[in-house]
Design an enzyme around this catalytic site. Sequence first.
Site, short mmCIF file in Angstrom:
data_model
loop_
_atom_site.label_atom_id
_atom_site.label_comp_id
_atom_site.label_asym_id
_atom_site.label_seq_id
_atom_site.Cartn_x
_atom_site.Cartn_y
_atom_site.Cartn_z
N LYS A 43 -21.47 -0.52 9.73
CA LYS A 43 -22.08 -1.09 10.73
C LYS A 43 -21.84 -0.47 12.24
O LYS A 43 -20.76 -0.09 12.45
CB LYS A 43 -22.00 -2.81 10.78
CG LYS A 43 -22.47 -3.30 12.01
CD LYS A 43 -23.99 -3.45 11.93
CE LYS A 43 -24.89 -3.82 13.20
NZ LYS A 43 -26.35 -3.38 13.08
N CYS A 128 -30.03 3.52 18.74
CA CYS A 128 -30.16 2.35 18.40
C CYS A 128 -31.39 1.75 19.31
O CYS A 128 -31.24 1.83 20.62
CB CYS A 128 -29.21 1.59 18.68
SG CYS A 128 -29.44 -0.04 18.19
C1 LIG Z 1 -30.85 -4.26 9.41
C2 LIG Z 1 -30.54 -2.93 10.08
C3 LIG Z 1 -29.57 -2.61 10.84
C4 LIG Z 1 -29.21 -1.24 11.30
N1 LIG Z 1 -27.98 -1.02 12.05
C5 LIG Z 1 -27.95 0.27 12.29
C6 LIG Z 1 -26.75 0.48 13.19
O1 LIG Z 1 -26.02 -0.52 13.58
N2 LIG Z 1 -26.32 1.74 13.63
C7 LIG Z 1 -27.19 2.77 13.27
O2 LIG Z 1 -27.06 3.81 13.44
N3 LIG Z 1 -28.42 2.59 12.47
C8 LIG Z 1 -28.62 1.31 11.94
N4 LIG Z 1 -29.60 1.10 11.24
C9 LIG Z 1 -30.53 2.16 10.96
C10 LIG Z 1 -30.37 2.71 9.50
O3 LIG Z 1 -28.94 3.13 9.50
C11 LIG Z 1 -31.41 3.90 9.12
O4 LIG Z 1 -31.28 4.93 9.91
C12 LIG Z 1 -32.79 3.55 9.06
O5 LIG Z 1 -32.98 2.28 8.65
C13 LIG Z 1 -33.90 4.37 8.45
O6 LIG Z 1 -33.26 4.35 6.99
P1 LIG Z 1 -34.10 3.36 5.90
O7 LIG Z 1 -35.30 3.56 5.97
O8 LIG Z 1 -33.39 3.93 4.72
O9 LIG Z 1 -33.44 1.99 6.10
C14 LIG Z 1 -30.13 -0.37 10.91
C15 LIG Z 1 -31.20 -0.47 10.02
C16 LIG Z 1 -31.18 -1.72 9.52
C17 LIG Z 1 -32.47 -2.19 8.64
#
Ligand SMILES: Cc1cc2nc3c(=O)[nH]c(=O)nc-3n(C[C@H](O)[C@H](O)[C@H](O)COP(=O)(O)O)c2cc1C
Lengths: 312, 250
Positions: A43, A128
């Site tokens: 996280k 972020c």
């Molecule tokens: C609930 C949630 C929390 C996330 N928290 C972070 C984070 O703390 N730091 C970060 O770099 N990316 C964070 N992300 C982004 C994900 O790591 C990822 O880059 C993004 O969701 C796209 O990939 P996906 O479509 O496979 O989810 C978060 C995504 C979600 C859905």
Amino acid sequence: MLETTLCGVTLKNPVIAASGTFGFGAEYDDFFDVGKLGGICTKGLTLHPREGNPGLRVWETPAGMMNSVGLQNPGIPVFLERELPRMRTLDTAIIANVGGGDLEEYVEGIRLVSGAEGVDIVELNISCPNVHEGGMAFGIDSDVAAGVVAAVRRVCTKPLMVKLSPNAEDIAAMAIACEQEGADAVSLVNTFKALAVDIHTRKAVFDNVTAGLSGPCIKPIALRMVWEVARAVHIPVVGIGGIATWQDALEFIMAGATAVQVGTATFIKPTTMLDIIDGLERYCANEHLTSLSTVCNILGTVPNCNILRRIP
Amino acid sequence: MTSPSPACVEGATVLAQERLTEDVYRLTVATTTGGTPGQFYMVRSWDREPLLARPISIHKMNEDTVSFLYQVCGRGTELLARLEEGGEVTLTGPLGHGFRIGELRGRIAIVTGGIGIAPTFCLACMLPVRDVTVIAGFESTPYAVAELLTLGVDVRVATEDGSDGTRGFCTEIFDPPAFDTVVTCGPMPMMARVAQLCAGAGVPCQASLEARMACGIGACLVCPCPTVQGNQRVCADGPVFDAAEVIWHA
Ligand SMILES: Cc1cc2nc3c(=O)[nH]c(=O)nc-3n(C[C@H](O)[C@H](O)[C@H](O)COP(=O)(O)O)c2cc1C
Ligand SMILES: Cc1cc2nc3c(=O)[nH]c(=O)nc-3n(C[C@H](O)[C@H](O)[C@H](O)COP(=O)(O)OP(=O)(O)OC[C@H]3O[C@@H](n4cnc5c(N)ncnc54)[C@H](O)[C@@H]3O)c2cc1C
Ligand code: FES
């Protein structure tokens, strides 16, 4: 067959749990052996603890979801004391994802985290969209990002991967700037800045008004960005965005990704990443590939792509 | 009570689907995963769309079945309602921390609003029924009450339209000093009122909270419950919290 080297670190396979979707790894250990993964991104961590955003934090969309968690985390000192020792027993690469409100918080945070034994790679999160100050503010303009990467590079004793925002003004220029300032890899994309309106209350659904969109709906755009970046830099690129199947992962690899991260798809089914790993293994066997790297960036060799090479 | 470890069960067979009212159904599924009262499952009966599974409480259970009592209120619950006997669902669970049954003593009130009555049946089964009073509020036609009566539990009903029991909210027929411990499950404003009444009377109260969820297992932090100890995760630290620790107005 699937063993992958990412900035000097050997991964069992190129499938990594994306930051913010996998806690600190232990949560999913009840459902499957997370030691089978190539790696786990923590996280998003900040030097100081954060409570995250008030109000609603999740909203479902067609083929995706929006989140507004806002970097809730216990702070790096608590992570190092309580979570890291447990993570180290999981037998997979540990990638510490670090955010910050200002330059100083980034630098001090990364100094602490990169010095910790057991952290294999530091992922610098300048992307972020859910925090007011810092976060994505550093990931829009390439010059601003270059400043952060340069400062962090001086204190980071581990391989440094910079996580890029799809909201960047020019994603390829951004990646080049990171490479020039000493990044060992880039990962992309973080979530897309997005909006949902509650027509009954006539207000934005989220207190922060905008939130980050992820999931299958962002995949084609994320893939295009990975392809553009892979053409622009010489460092490894880690592909992220809507990956839910082994075919999706392979598309990113063919477009130039050395490894991939999976986030939202794990919510659909906890064992999605294991299915992706199995699928990639079967693909290699069926195609008689000794390594996935054979097809990595294969799109770049297709002649009809050459005209597009001029993209910065 | 230690909770059984959760599992992901694909293709669990639907044994029964009963329609109890216009929009309330009971779904019984073959699974040995069980749980404790107040725990829930992430449920889906569809492939990719909608994206997320839906959190639903355990209504009834035995060694090889779990039943859910649910109200149709959107895409996901609509799809659940289309299931027929022999159909299949994917379950992840049992999840979260249920009611702390050991702390329920003396005269026990279970105050519910609407579909919040769902976990009451399995909870009542584990309590000395003669000491239990269920105070259940509904908008209109009550449901899931008859079985509580067959257990021997005292049930008092309030309906907003006066179609059954007392006209009004369940909080209007709830008198905290008459009880030693209280459990509540229902819409947030109703539970906030119950918590306030219990705090005023010095009666301990356990509340089962609701929040929108993505992972359901504690990994994504989209389901915060603000408490005096900071944000807790409804899915993993709850859904049952000590009502006095919850910051209700946040
Ligand atoms: C609930 C949630 C929390 C996330 N928290 C972070 C984070 O703390 N730091 C970060 O770099 N990316 C964070 N992300 C982004 C994900 O790591 C990822 O880059 C993004 O969701 C796209 O990939 P996906 O479509 O496979 O989810 C978060 C995504 C979600 C859905
Ligand atoms: C721990 C817990 C236990 C629950 N137990 C029951 C139960 O036993 N019976 C029952 O009928 N309902 C229960 N709910 C509420 C149930 O989860 C929602 O009614 C359901 O998710 C609505 O889905 P939908 O697709 O029909 O609605 P939509 O509005 O289309 O759903 C859109 C999104 O919002 C979420 N959502 C919408 N309403 C709620 C809500 N009230 N709570 C949480 N998420 C919501 C959905 O999960 C989905 O992600 C419980 C909720 C929680 C958190
Ligand atoms: S739903 Fe993911 S932490 Fe609660």
